[in-house]
Scaffold this motif. Structure first.
Motif, mmCIF file in Angstrom:
data_model
loop_
_atom_site.group_PDB
_atom_site.id
_atom_site.type_symbol
_atom_site.label_atom_id
_atom_site.label_comp_id
_atom_site.label_asym_id
_atom_site.label_seq_id
_atom_site.Cartn_x
_atom_site.Cartn_y
_atom_site.Cartn_z
ATOM 1 N N UNK A 183 4.218 -11.781 -17.113
ATOM 2 C CA UNK A 183 5.459 -11.176 -18.356
ATOM 3 C C UNK A 183 6.364 -12.273 -18.090
ATOM 4 N N UNK A 184 6.488 -12.913 -18.999
ATOM 5 C CA UNK A 184 7.716 -14.044 -18.107
ATOM 6 C C UNK A 184 8.936 -13.275 -18.474
ATOM 7 N N UNK A 185 10.387 -13.398 -17.688
ATOM 8 C CA UNK A 185 11.054 -13.253 -17.353
ATOM 9 C C UNK A 185 12.292 -13.253 -18.699
ATOM 10 N N UNK A 186 11.752 -13.973 -20.145
ATOM 11 C CA UNK A 186 12.471 -14.392 -20.913
ATOM 12 C C UNK A 186 12.178 -13.379 -21.714
ATOM 13 N N UNK A 187 11.049 -12.185 -21.853
ATOM 14 C CA UNK A 187 10.161 -11.172 -22.849
ATOM 15 C C UNK A 187 11.591 -10.367 -22.350
ATOM 16 N N UNK A 188 12.097 -10.309 -21.261
ATOM 17 C CA UNK A 188 13.003 -8.790 -21.321
ATOM 18 C C UNK A 188 13.603 -9.044 -22.413
ATOM 19 N N UNK A 196 18.699 -7.945 -15.007
ATOM 20 C CA UNK A 196 17.718 -8.302 -15.216
ATOM 21 C C UNK A 196 17.103 -9.368 -14.702
ATOM 22 N N UNK A 197 17.256 -10.322 -15.720
ATOM 23 C CA UNK A 197 16.871 -11.460 -15.986
ATOM 24 C C UNK A 197 17.132 -12.862 -15.442
ATOM 25 N N UNK A 198 18.188 -11.882 -15.051
ATOM 26 C CA UNK A 198 19.336 -13.593 -13.519
ATOM 27 C C UNK A 198 18.751 -13.333 -12.208
ATOM 28 N N UNK A 199 18.053 -12.326 -12.099
ATOM 29 C CA UNK A 199 17.637 -11.644 -10.543
ATOM 30 C C UNK A 199 16.511 -11.612 -10.594
ATOM 31 N N UNK A 200 15.237 -11.931 -12.300
ATOM 32 C CA UNK A 200 13.831 -11.874 -12.070
ATOM 33 C C UNK A 200 13.391 -10.208 -11.581
ATOM 34 N N UNK A 201 13.953 -9.059 -12.047
ATOM 35 C CA UNK A 201 13.828 -8.317 -11.331
ATOM 36 C C UNK A 201 13.029 -7.190 -12.829
ATOM 37 N N UNK A 202 13.181 -8.102 -14.017
ATOM 38 C CA UNK A 202 12.052 -7.791 -15.241
ATOM 39 C C UNK A 202 10.580 -7.705 -14.573
ATOM 40 N N UNK A 230 6.543 -5.608 -16.097
ATOM 41 C CA UNK A 230 6.156 -5.027 -17.332
ATOM 42 C C UNK A 230 7.146 -3.250 -17.494
ATOM 43 N N UNK A 231 7.297 -2.418 -16.930
ATOM 44 C CA UNK A 231 7.825 -1.125 -16.793
ATOM 45 C C UNK A 231 9.230 -1.763 -17.293
ATOM 46 N N UNK A 232 10.000 -2.087 -17.031
ATOM 47 C CA UNK A 232 11.043 -2.026 -17.497
ATOM 48 C C UNK A 232 11.519 -2.941 -19.110
ATOM 49 N N UNK A 233 10.122 -3.862 -19.339
ATOM 50 C CA UNK A 233 10.304 -4.166 -20.815
ATOM 51 C C UNK A 233 9.752 -3.012 -21.558
ATOM 52 N N UNK A 234 8.763 -2.564 -20.724
ATOM 53 C CA UNK A 234 8.564 -1.280 -22.261
ATOM 54 C C UNK A 234 9.394 -0.147 -21.921
ATOM 55 N N UNK A 235 10.162 0.391 -21.333
ATOM 56 C CA UNK A 235 11.726 0.576 -21.093
ATOM 57 C C UNK A 235 13.095 0.194 -21.998
#
Length: 141
Positions: free
Chosen positions: A1-6, A78-84, A86-91
């Motif tokens: 997953x890329x960070x942009x997807x969030x 999430x994007x700025x900290x690069x914490x995104x 797959x789980x967060x994206x699904x949520x």
């Protein structure tokens, strides 16, 4: 997953907001044109009332600037900290889907029980997303 997807669920929710704004504007113009609403009502939203269906649309449009604001903040953090991940994206997609369901119910049948289920489902998913993001940030620190 890329960070942009969030950002995609947030972009989707913004698009939903624009669609509902356009529908509300069209409904308001039609109501004024058909003389169901005095144009002066929209100056301060007093001295009259909108038809119920239009009032539902207006109320829902306002809702899109309440709970979703915390969703947008979550996405940016999430994007700025690069914490995104797959789980967060699904949520995030789950929240966006339930906001869509809430919009369809609120601007359609307005069945209170189902509307509440859609709202509470989105609320719970967003709360879980915030908890998960907090966990991710603590473990990345």
């Amino acid at each position: 997953m890329t960070n942009i997807q969030i950002f995609f669920p947030a972009i989707y929710l913004v698009a939903l907001t624009f669609v509902l704004a356009a529908a509300m504007a069209r409904g308001r113009l039609r109501a004024v044109y058909n003389r169901a609403v005095d144009p002066a009502y929209y100056l301060l939203q007093r001295n009259g009332a909108e038809p119920d269906q239009l009032r539902q649309m207006s109320r829902h449009y306002s809702n899109l600037f309440e709970l979703p604001v915390t969703f947008y903040l979550l996405v940016v953090i999430a994007a700025v900290t690069q914490a995104a991940d797959g789980v967060l994206l699904a949520l995030c997609w789950g929240f966006a889907a339930l906001r869509t369901l809430h919009a369809l119910i609120h601007t359609g049948s307005n069945h209170l029980k189902y509307r509440m289920y859609a709202f509470m489902g989105g609320f719970v998913i967003l709360a879980l997303a915030w908890m998960y993001l907090t966990y991710r940030l603590l473990t990345l620190a």
